[in-house]
Design a protein around this motif. Structure first.
Motif, PDB file in Angstrom:
ATOM      1  N   ASP A  84     -35.836  31.893  31.780  1.00 50.03           N
ATOM      2  CA  ASP A  84     -36.766  31.329  32.761  1.00 50.03           C
ATOM      3  C   ASP A  84     -36.513  31.862  34.180  1.00 50.03           C
ATOM      4  OD1 ASP A  84     -34.399  30.001  33.273  1.00 50.03           O
ATOM      5  OD2 ASP A  84     -35.106  28.045  32.585  1.00 50.03           O
ATOM      6  N   ASN A 134     -44.103  33.694  29.720  1.00 47.61           N
ATOM      7  CA  ASN A 134     -45.162  32.698  29.551  1.00 47.61           C
ATOM      8  C   ASN A 134     -45.683  32.202  30.897  1.00 47.61           C
ATOM      9  OD1 ASN A 134     -44.982  32.775  26.726  1.00 47.61           O
ATOM     10  ND2 ASN A 134     -43.256  31.321  26.745  1.00 47.61           N
ATOM     11  N   ALA A 135     -44.790  32.154  31.904  1.00 53.70           N
ATOM     12  CA  ALA A 135     -45.231  31.706  33.236  1.00 53.70           C
ATOM     13  C   ALA A 135     -45.996  32.808  33.973  1.00 53.70           C
ATOM     14  CB  ALA A 135     -44.025  31.253  34.054  1.00 53.70           C
ATOM     15  N   ASN A 160     -49.340  24.221  40.297  1.00 44.89           N
ATOM     16  CA  ASN A 160     -50.321  23.484  39.496  1.00 44.89           C
ATOM     17  C   ASN A 160     -51.726  23.681  40.073  1.00 44.89           C
ATOM     18  OD1 ASN A 160     -48.350  22.451  37.765  1.00 44.89           O
ATOM     19  ND2 ASN A 160     -47.868  20.766  39.178  1.00 44.89           N
ATOM     20  N   LYS A 175     -46.826  26.054  34.679  1.00 45.52           N
ATOM     21  CA  LYS A 175     -45.621  26.647  34.117  1.00 45.52           C
ATOM     22  C   LYS A 175     -44.662  27.181  35.177  1.00 45.52           C
ATOM     23  CE  LYS A 175     -47.488  27.573  29.562  1.00 45.52           C
ATOM     24  NZ  LYS A 175     -47.567  28.523  28.434  1.00 45.52           N
ATOM     25  N   CYS A 176     -44.992  26.958  36.430  1.00 48.94           N
ATOM     26  CA  CYS A 176     -44.081  27.350  37.500  1.00 48.94           C
ATOM     27  C   CYS A 176     -44.050  26.249  38.550  1.00 48.94           C
ATOM     28  CB  CYS A 176     -44.477  28.693  38.117  1.00 48.94           C
ATOM     29  SG  CYS A 176     -46.152  28.763  38.762  1.00 48.94           S
ATOM     30  N   SER A 203     -40.575  19.507  36.797  1.00 48.05           N
ATOM     31  CA  SER A 203     -41.792  18.934  37.364  1.00 48.05           C
ATOM     32  C   SER A 203     -41.479  17.611  38.051  1.00 48.05           C
ATOM     33  CB  SER A 203     -42.839  18.716  36.263  1.00 48.05           C
ATOM     34  OG  SER A 203     -43.238  19.936  35.702  1.00 48.05           O
ATOM     35  N   VAL A 260     -39.074  27.418  30.627  1.00 47.34           N
ATOM     36  CA  VAL A 260     -40.298  28.181  30.400  1.00 47.34           C
ATOM     37  C   VAL A 260     -39.972  29.664  30.585  1.00 47.34           C
ATOM     38  CG1 VAL A 260     -42.639  28.689  31.199  1.00 47.34           C
ATOM     39  CG2 VAL A 260     -41.834  26.320  31.081  1.00 47.34           C
ATOM     40  N   PRO A 284     -40.515  29.993  37.504  1.00 49.82           N
ATOM     41  CA  PRO A 284     -40.875  29.172  36.335  1.00 49.82           C
ATOM     42  C   PRO A 284     -40.134  27.831  36.351  1.00 49.82           C
ATOM     43  CG  PRO A 284     -40.426  31.436  35.680  1.00 49.82           C
ATOM     44  CD  PRO A 284     -39.983  31.309  37.119  1.00 49.82           C
TER      45      PRO A 284
END
Length: 567
Positions: free
Chosen positions: A333, A535-536, A567, A562-563, A434, A531, A527
């Motif tokens: 990540d 993918n990020a 958002n 994902k980071c 998050s 993650v 990320p």
């Protein structure tokens, strides 16, 4: 002078032309062991002193194409004991419009002796008046053959009838003694601030040979005469253009303007009154102020009062991000340590590095392991450093170079990242989960070198940053294609997912070219925890596998959710 003025001048009353005798020569015994010789030449003088041209010359208004000359003589040189104490040429002229406000368009009438310009280089006077200009005659112009050939170059800046002038007389005055003593030596001159001719600096002349000033061992004093060109094209006495009449070794900066040319004449005078030939030094004052004399004008100098520093060289705001499980990819990540930074590489006027400053922030810590963050400079030794310090969240400490390195400077900037990255919201990590939006941790660092180091030696920012586990110093994690330090554990290369070729073209990358550390030239959102960066930021895969040839702005296209804070 206007043409109308020229015509009017030709019909002036007889009082305009001063009636004077022909060439007269006299010698006066001053009753103190010295003698004064005077010779005056005017319109009525004859050969060999003066051959009157047709309708111009002494006592005639003459213009640019009516230049003329005359010859003074001094016939007493046969006596080997004769020593000159002073030699002055006095020239009396009328309506010499040499005021400085004319600029280069004024009436500038040059005077030379034996083919060489004198100082001042011009007759000096004002509109509609009689004036007398005093020139110091070099001794060599007299002692070579006893003849002083004077030439007048009228209105030297024009090739058409613009200005006119007339001369009343030229007078050579020589004071001498009959003595076995020798004249003092020529002064040897040096200057302060020789490489910095800036209008905010005093002009200071220094006589170097004061310890060996006279062949007879007589005491010696020095006479100073200052000249300046404020835009006329020739130097004149400083007081003529509104400056102070300087008589010492210094002209204060308050008297100096950018673009001026200053000249000092220094004559040695011994206790018997004998003089040396004059020595000269000329300053061409820069139009720009250079307060620290480093060759960079203040307007272009980021440090105008510091001769060791001249320019700031900032990097763009960027982000470093590390994965700490090297040589294994782990969760990949790349948020185990994330730091925003700007470097300022401070250079001197020769483009060499004097100081390196870092301004940044620790943005995230997604590692369970306790890691340290370090910075290496290749080709630089610890002995080159004057001081180094770091401040983390207001806590300042000196940096001590890590031992065990040869010709490489290594500092551990953060000894334990865990200690300075405690979530304000009670999270296990720091700004990688998050909901965790803790304040970033400010960091500043400064390294000052004793002298300077070559830019090519120190390399480019961010130089060679890396992390390592606090309990496993040898497991260094660097940016791709950066070198490990001497303390790295070389046995870990080519293990796990690593495909490094130490000493070769590739380090700290996988077989596919994926890195364990990133230098993102942007403020960047890392990320969130667990993650995978692919993918990020999906475009990073092709960027890495193309060896940075494709998708070069991958970091601008995150996948929302994902980071951190994207958002």
């Amino acid at each position: 002078m206007s043409l109308k003025k020229i015509i009017l001048a030709s019909v002036l009353s007889p009082s305009f032309c001063v009636i004077a005798a022909a060439t007269s020569t006299s010698t006066v015994d001053n009753q103190d062991g010295t003698f004064t010789y005077t010779q005056r030449i005017n319109k009525q003088s004859t050969a060999p002193h003066y051959l009157a041209p047709q309708n111009y010359g002494f006592d005639f208004y003459s213009h640019y194409s009516q230049d003329y000359g005359w010859q003074h003589s001094f016939e007493n040189l046969e006596d080997p004991l004769l020593k000159i104490q002073s030699a002055t040429l006095l020239i009396r002229g009328y309506d010499i419009d040499s005021e400085s406000f004319h600029g280069t368009s004024g009436e500038y009438d040059g005077i030379s002796v034996d083919g060489s310009e004198l100082n001042p280089g011009l007759l000096q006077g004002t509109n509609g008046t009689w004036s007398e200009t005093s020139f110091d005659v070099p001794l060599s112009a007299i002692t070579d053959d006893g003849l002083v050939n004077v030439f007048l170059d009228i209105d030297m800046n024009h090739d058409y009838v613009k200005w006119k002038t007339t001369l009343d007389y030229s007078e050579l005055v020589i004071t001498y003694a009959i003595t076995p003593n020798d004249s003092p030596y020529l002064p040897v001159l040096t200057v302060e601030n020789e490489s910095c001719l800036s209008p905010d600096k005093d002009l200071v002349i220094v006589v170097d040979n004061t310890e060996n000033a006279d062949p007879d061992g007589d005491s010696v004093t020095y006479q100073y005469r200052w000249f300046v060109d404020v835009g006329q094209g020739e130097v004149v006495d400083d007081e003529i253009v509104g400056k102070t009449d300087h008589s010492g070794s210094t002209v204060l900066a308050s008297q100096v303007q950018g673009g001026e040319i200053w000249r000092v004449q220094v004559t040695a005078i011994d206790s018997n009154g004998l003089i040396s030939n004059p020595a000269f030094y000329t300053w061409e004052v820069s139009a720009d102020t250079d307060s620290d004399c480093d060759g960079i004008s203040n307007i272009d100098d980021d440090y105008p009062n510091d001769p060791q520093r001249a320019s700031n060289n900032y990097t763009v705001k960027s982000t470093l991000a590390f994965e700490d499980l090297w040589p294994n990819k782990g969760d990949y990540d790349l948020n185990d340590f994330v730091m925003g930074y700007t470097f300022n590489v401070i250079k001197n006027a020769d483009n060499q590095v004097k100081q390196i400053d870092l301004t940044g922030s620790i943005n995230a810590r997604g590692a369970s392991n306790a890691n340290a963050f370090a910075l290496a400079f290749d080709n630089i030794s610890n002995e080159s450093v004057q001081s180094a310090s770091i401040d983390i969240a207001g806590n300042t400490r000196s940096l001590v170079a890590e031992a065990g390195h040869t010709n490489q400077l290594v500092y551990t900037l953060v000894e334990n990242i865990h200690d300075v990255t405690v979530s304000a919201n009670g999270y296990q990590f720091f700004n990688t989960q998050s909901g965790d939006e803790s304040d970033v941790v400010p960091v500043t660092m400064s390294i000052i070198f004793n002298d300077t180091v070559n830019t090519s030696d120190i390399g480019n920012a961010p130089f060679n940053p890396f992390i390592y586990p606090v309990n496993d110093r040898g497991r260094e994690v660097h940016l791709p294609n950066h070198s490990p330090t001497a303390l790295a554990n070389a046995d870990l290369f080519k293990t796990g997912d690593d495909n490094s070729e130490v000493g070769g073209a590739q380090t700290y990358m996988t077989t596919d070219g994926h890195p364990w550390a990133l230098d993102v030239t942007s403020v960047w959102s890392h990320p969130i925890e667990n993650v995978d960066i692919v993918n990020a930021y999906p475009m990073i895969k092709e960027w890495a596998e193309s060896k940075k040839g494709k998708n070069t702005t991958w970091y601008n296209e995150p996948v929302k959710g994902k980071c951190w804070k994207c958002n």
